[in-house]
Design a protein around this motif. Sequence first.
Motif, PDB file in Angstrom:
ATOM      1  N   VAL A 157     -68.967-143.327 -46.163  1.00  0.00           N
ATOM      2  CA  VAL A 157     -68.986-141.972 -46.199  1.00  0.00           C
ATOM      3  C   VAL A 157     -67.727-141.959 -46.112  1.00  0.00           C
ATOM      4  CG1 VAL A 157     -71.417-141.963 -44.864  1.00  0.00           C
ATOM      5  CG2 VAL A 157     -69.182-142.044 -44.016  1.00  0.00           C
ATOM      6  N   HIS A 158     -67.399-142.061 -47.394  1.00  0.00           N
ATOM      7  CA  HIS A 158     -65.578-141.723 -47.653  1.00  0.00           C
ATOM      8  C   HIS A 158     -65.994-140.220 -48.652  1.00  0.00           C
ATOM      9  CE1 HIS A 158     -64.520-145.271 -45.832  1.00  0.00           C
ATOM     10  NE2 HIS A 158     -65.437-145.952 -47.227  1.00  0.00           N
ATOM     11  N   ASP A 159     -65.126-139.156 -48.426  1.00  0.00           N
ATOM     12  CA  ASP A 159     -65.407-138.081 -48.785  1.00  0.00           C
ATOM     13  C   ASP A 159     -64.521-137.078 -49.645  1.00  0.00           C
ATOM     14  OD1 ASP A 159     -66.783-135.585 -49.138  1.00  0.00           O
ATOM     15  OD2 ASP A 159     -67.847-135.415 -46.944  1.00  0.00           O
ATOM     16  N   TRP A 160     -64.685-136.230 -50.580  1.00  0.00           N
ATOM     17  CA  TRP A 160     -63.054-135.586 -51.203  1.00  0.00           C
ATOM     18  C   TRP A 160     -63.447-134.087 -50.298  1.00  0.00           C
ATOM     19  CZ3 TRP A 160     -68.450-136.100 -52.964  1.00  0.00           C
ATOM     20  CH2 TRP A 160     -68.873-135.195 -53.258  1.00  0.00           C
ATOM     21  N   GLU A 161     -61.301-133.698 -50.151  1.00  0.00           N
ATOM     22  CA  GLU A 161     -61.050-132.577 -49.767  1.00  0.00           C
ATOM     23  C   GLU A 161     -60.178-132.222 -51.150  1.00  0.00           C
ATOM     24  OE1 GLU A 161     -61.376-131.331 -46.084  1.00  0.00           O
ATOM     25  OE2 GLU A 161     -61.828-133.408 -45.091  1.00  0.00           O
ATOM     26  N   THR A 188     -47.885-128.233 -54.805  1.00  0.00           N
ATOM     27  CA  THR A 188     -49.290-129.431 -55.981  1.00  0.00           C
ATOM     28  C   THR A 188     -49.784-129.983 -55.355  1.00  0.00           C
ATOM     29  OG1 THR A 188     -48.392-132.120 -56.373  1.00  0.00           O
ATOM     30  CG2 THR A 188     -48.812-131.016 -54.253  1.00  0.00           C
ATOM     31  N   ILE A 189     -51.292-130.105 -56.236  1.00  0.00           N
ATOM     32  CA  ILE A 189     -52.271-130.955 -55.599  1.00  0.00           C
ATOM     33  C   ILE A 189     -52.462-131.936 -54.497  1.00  0.00           C
ATOM     34  CG2 ILE A 189     -54.857-131.392 -56.824  1.00  0.00           C
ATOM     35  CD1 ILE A 189     -54.045-129.844 -59.022  1.00  0.00           C
ATOM     36  N   ILE A 190     -53.221-132.046 -53.956  1.00  0.00           N
ATOM     37  CA  ILE A 190     -54.116-133.003 -53.148  1.00  0.00           C
ATOM     38  C   ILE A 190     -55.093-132.998 -52.543  1.00  0.00           C
ATOM     39  CG2 ILE A 190     -53.412-134.155 -50.557  1.00  0.00           C
ATOM     40  CD1 ILE A 190     -50.699-133.512 -50.284  1.00  0.00           C
ATOM     41  N   ASN A 191     -55.236-134.646 -53.082  1.00  0.00           N
ATOM     42  CA  ASN A 191     -56.959-134.647 -52.684  1.00  0.00           C
ATOM     43  C   ASN A 191     -56.790-134.712 -51.231  1.00  0.00           C
ATOM     44  OD1 ASN A 191     -59.507-135.351 -52.691  1.00  0.00           O
ATOM     45  ND2 ASN A 191     -60.009-135.806 -54.265  1.00  0.00           N
ATOM     46  N   ASP A 192     -57.542-134.655 -49.888  1.00  0.00           N
ATOM     47  CA  ASP A 192     -57.362-135.065 -48.679  1.00  0.00           C
ATOM     48  C   ASP A 192     -59.058-135.545 -48.474  1.00  0.00           C
ATOM     49  OD1 ASP A 192     -57.577-135.635 -45.917  1.00  0.00           O
ATOM     50  OD2 ASP A 192     -58.663-133.693 -45.677  1.00  0.00           O
ATOM     51  N   ILE A 193     -59.237-136.961 -49.364  1.00  0.00           N
ATOM     52  CA  ILE A 193     -60.024-138.610 -48.256  1.00  0.00           C
ATOM     53  C   ILE A 193     -60.304-138.251 -46.360  1.00  0.00           C
ATOM     54  CG2 ILE A 193     -60.846-140.060 -49.355  1.00  0.00           C
ATOM     55  CD1 ILE A 193     -60.642-138.795 -51.469  1.00  0.00           C
ATOM     56  N   THR A 194     -61.818-138.356 -46.579  1.00  0.00           N
ATOM     57  CA  THR A 194     -62.234-138.418 -45.111  1.00  0.00           C
ATOM     58  C   THR A 194     -62.726-139.387 -45.102  1.00  0.00           C
ATOM     59  OG1 THR A 194     -60.807-136.303 -44.986  1.00  0.00           O
ATOM     60  CG2 THR A 194     -62.587-137.516 -43.867  1.00  0.00           C
TER      61      THR A 194
END
Length: 322
Positions: A157-161, A188-194
């Motif tokens: 259950v790894h998710d994107w943000e 800048t752009i960051i995708n905070d994976i959770t």
Amino acid sequence: MTTMSLDPDTPFALARYRAGDETRVGLVVGDRIRPLGSDILGRDGLNGFLGSPDWDRLGAVVSAEGEWMPLSGVTLTAPVEPRQVLQAGANYRQHVIDLVVAGLTQDQTRTPEEARVFAAKMMDDRAANGEPYFFIGLPACVVGDDVPLVLPSYSDVHDWELELAVVIGAEAFRVTRDDAMSHVAGYTIINDITTRDLVFRKDMKEIGTDWYRAKNAPGFLPTGPFLVPAPFVDPSDLNVRLELNGEVMQDASTSDLLFGIPALISGASQTMPLLTGDVLLTGSPAGNGQHWKRFLRDGDVMTGTIQGLGTQVVRCVAEESR
């Protein structure tokens, strides 16, 4: 990640790229990049420049002759070198309202309409009288074009943000909201994976969240591809859009932030100085995997775009197939 060209409405941006065993700072114009040494930057290194950025100095280089290369011919890495990563949670009004409504309607004591009115009032009160919610990430998780997102095998259950990230210029310590924007070098752009099933401790529920384990696996902060100068960006109304394998999952505007960037910088700086080059994530809108009941899998491709900041493409690889 795979890099596309810079937005044509953005005059130029900064990037970092691999050159043999070295990492160099580059100036990006359209689909071209050229190296920036200390002779052009006027400072030593990226953070040296960002502490007191002279964007006019770089603007003069845009049309100059030099070692221009196609972006497609270089390997970009993260466009920042933060010593600290600050993250804001629960900061998109509509997203938080949706979460509150889902919780309030479970026991059927409120209708969805009643729950939404209650939640909206709660969020408006929080924005007027509350404080931003912060947690910290590890700078080692900040990666760029040269690193795929390896999905750890201990969870499914790894998710994107997808998030707008502020890059700090001059050090900010206990600054006011009125003064906060003078400490912004760029965005800048960051995708905070959770990893969702690690967010709450099952063995010590009274302790609450475990952001270290949930958000700090290797590569869990895909960043870039560009650092766009603050003078070129109006962060108050930027489209934030993430597609998963071509299907739109997140599509919102930064105008929905509960706490805007001045409030975030001021609030975070009250505890610890924000250092030159640090990144401050502003929160993620509705539409993550938890909402869709669809989490990241081997072979998935996430395409994240923030208006004026370019496009980030992240390819997912299962740990066991690495």
